[in-house]
Design an enzyme around this catalytic site. Structure first.
Site, PDB file in Angstrom:
ATOM      1  CE  LYS A   9      26.978  52.807  -6.600  1.00 40.56           C
ATOM      2  NZ  LYS A   9      25.609  53.328  -6.278  1.00 40.56           N
ATOM      3  CE1 TYR A  49      23.064  49.045  -8.351  1.00 36.77           C
ATOM      4  CE2 TYR A  49      24.344  49.652 -10.278  1.00 36.77           C
ATOM      5  CZ  TYR A  49      24.128  49.704  -8.910  1.00 36.77           C
ATOM      6  OH  TYR A  49      25.000  50.422  -8.105  1.00 36.77           O
ATOM      7  CG  PHE A  57      16.553  54.933  -9.639  1.00 30.60           C
ATOM      8  CD1 PHE A  57      17.469  53.895  -9.641  1.00 30.60           C
ATOM      9  CD2 PHE A  57      15.469  54.849  -8.777  1.00 30.60           C
ATOM     10  CE1 PHE A  57      17.327  52.791  -8.814  1.00 30.60           C
ATOM     11  CE2 PHE A  57      15.308  53.743  -7.943  1.00 30.60           C
ATOM     12  CZ  PHE A  57      16.244  52.715  -7.959  1.00 30.60           C
ATOM     13  NE  ARG A  85      23.221  47.925   2.509  1.00 30.81           N
ATOM     14  CZ  ARG A  85      22.539  48.340   1.433  1.00 30.81           C
ATOM     15  NH1 ARG A  85      23.132  48.351   0.231  1.00 30.81           N
ATOM     16  NH2 ARG A  85      21.302  48.762   1.542  1.00 30.81           N
ATOM     17  CB  THR A  91      20.202  55.148  -0.937  1.00 28.72           C
ATOM     18  OG1 THR A  91      19.947  53.787  -0.556  1.00 28.72           O
ATOM     19  CG2 THR A  91      20.411  55.234  -2.430  1.00 28.72           C
ATOM     20  NE  ARG A 102      25.871  55.057  -0.854  1.00 30.16           N
ATOM     21  CZ  ARG A 102      25.057  54.024  -1.002  1.00 30.16           C
ATOM     22  NH1 ARG A 102      24.123  53.771  -0.086  1.00 30.16           N
ATOM     23  NH2 ARG A 102      25.177  53.229  -2.048  1.00 30.16           N
ATOM     24  CG  ASN A 112      24.899  56.233  -4.116  1.00 35.07           C
ATOM     25  OD1 ASN A 112      25.586  55.716  -4.994  1.00 35.07           O
ATOM     26  ND2 ASN A 112      23.816  55.658  -3.638  1.00 35.07           N
ATOM     27  CG  HIS A 115      26.903  48.059  -4.849  1.00 38.34           C
ATOM     28  ND1 HIS A 115      25.514  48.001  -4.816  1.00 38.34           N
ATOM     29  CD2 HIS A 115      27.329  46.778  -4.696  1.00 38.34           C
ATOM     30  CE1 HIS A 115      25.144  46.733  -4.674  1.00 38.34           C
ATOM     31  NE2 HIS A 115      26.221  45.973  -4.586  1.00 38.34           N
ATOM     32  CD  GLU A 126      25.341  42.642  -5.167  1.00 39.08           C
ATOM     33  OE1 GLU A 126      26.249  43.092  -4.437  1.00 39.08           O
ATOM     34  OE2 GLU A 126      24.180  43.101  -5.157  1.00 39.08           O
TER      35      GLU A 126
HETATM   36  P1  DAT Z   1      21.813  51.165  -2.191  1.00 39.39           P
HETATM   37  O1  DAT Z   1      22.919  51.454  -3.171  1.00 39.39           O
HETATM   38  O2  DAT Z   1      21.895  52.048  -0.976  1.00 39.39           O
HETATM   39  O3  DAT Z   1      21.683  49.702  -1.866  1.00 39.39           O
HETATM   40  P2  DAT Z   1      19.430  50.814  -3.865  1.00 39.39           P
HETATM   41  O4  DAT Z   1      19.822  49.375  -3.974  1.00 39.39           O
HETATM   42  O5  DAT Z   1      18.039  51.117  -3.401  1.00 39.39           O
HETATM   43  O6  DAT Z   1      20.443  51.608  -2.902  1.00 39.39           O
HETATM   44  O7  DAT Z   1      19.633  51.546  -5.268  1.00 39.39           O
HETATM   45  C1  DAT Z   1      20.757  51.224  -6.086  1.00 39.39           C
HETATM   46  C2  DAT Z   1      21.341  52.502  -6.622  1.00 39.39           C
HETATM   47  O8  DAT Z   1      20.374  53.138  -7.465  1.00 39.39           O
HETATM   48  C3  DAT Z   1      21.676  53.550  -5.551  1.00 39.39           C
HETATM   49  O9  DAT Z   1      22.948  53.347  -4.976  1.00 39.39           O
HETATM   50  C4  DAT Z   1      21.618  54.812  -6.355  1.00 39.39           C
HETATM   51  C5  DAT Z   1      20.486  54.555  -7.335  1.00 39.39           C
HETATM   52  N1  DAT Z   1      19.223  55.069  -6.789  1.00 39.39           N
HETATM   53  C6  DAT Z   1      18.405  54.486  -5.895  1.00 39.39           C
HETATM   54  N2  DAT Z   1      17.342  55.242  -5.617  1.00 39.39           N
HETATM   55  C7  DAT Z   1      17.482  56.352  -6.381  1.00 39.39           C
HETATM   56  C8  DAT Z   1      16.715  57.526  -6.568  1.00 39.39           C
HETATM   57  N3  DAT Z   1      15.563  57.712  -5.922  1.00 39.39           N
HETATM   58  N4  DAT Z   1      17.170  58.463  -7.430  1.00 39.39           N
HETATM   59  C9  DAT Z   1      18.335  58.280  -8.119  1.00 39.39           C
HETATM   60  N5  DAT Z   1      19.114  57.188  -7.983  1.00 39.39           N
HETATM   61  C10 DAT Z   1      18.691  56.242  -7.132  1.00 39.39           C
HETATM   62 MG    MG Z   2      21.185  48.089  -3.122  1.00 40.19          MG
END
Ligand code: DAT
Ligand code: MG
Length: 153
Positions: A9, A49, A57, A85, A91, A102, A112, A115, A126
């Site tokens: 990212k 997304y 968020f 993963r 996350t 991370r 973070n 992805h 994807e």
């Molecule tokens: P991951 O990237 O671990 O698969 P996710 O699919 O639940 O996590 O969310 C996608 C992205 O969205 C994540 O990398 C960062 C952002 N995100 C998720 N939860 C968040 C939160 N509570 N506050 C801010 N950003 C968030």
């Molecule tokens: Mg995800």
């Protein structure tokens, strides 16, 4: 063999962490099958997304991912989706275990670093969004026979 989508990212690129992060995947024995540095168009960010649309968020996430270049990669290996993963960690950077990407490099929930697709089905969807089939290279990795026991393959 499985192929998964990994995105480094904007924060990873801007912080000069591409090398150390890619090095972790290589050291694990995974193979880079495609790589593309790009500024993400808004429509691609929204399609990528889509599952998060409507969450609190979401707008910040789209703003962040389109704010500065990302490095999109296709990474290949046995069980590559789950292995990546695990290397990435949970996350939120402050909650991620030390030893994960991370956990070692981040402190934020939004910024973070990386992805990784969360299932083989997500990976297929994807990869199709981020790469043309021709961009994903099938080549003979000379290390494969030393990374895997014949019964792994
Ligand atoms: P991951 O990237 O671990 O698969 P996710 O699919 O639940 O996590 O969310 C996608 C992205 O969205 C994540 O990398 C960062 C952002 N995100 C998720 N939860 C968040 C939160 N509570 N506050 C801010 N950003 C968030
Ligand atoms: Mg995800």
């Amino acid at each position: 063999m499985e192929t998964t989508l990994i995105l480094l990212k904007p924060d990873a690129i801007q912080r000069g962490l591409m090398g150390p992060i890619i090095g972790r995947f290589e050291a694990k024995g995974l193979e880079i099958a495609a790589a593309k540095l790009m500024v993400v168009p808004r429509d691609l960010a929204e399609r990528h997304y889509a599952e998060h649309k409507g969450k609190p968020f979401y707008d910040g996430l789209i703003r962040f991912i389109t704010s500065s270049p990302v490095l999109a990669m296709a990474i290949r290996g046995v069980s590559a989706v789950a292995v990546c993963r695990k290397l990435i960690g949970v996350t939120h950077g402050a909650k991620a275990e030390p030893g994960t990407i991370r956990g070692d490099y981040g402190l934020s929930g939004g910024y973070n670093l990386i992805h990784g697709s969360d299932s083989p089905e997500s990976a297929a969807r994807e990869l199709d969004l981020w790469f043309r089939p021709d961009d994903i290279v099938d080549y003979e990795s000379t290390q494969r026979k030393w990374v895997y026991d014949p019964s792994d393959l």
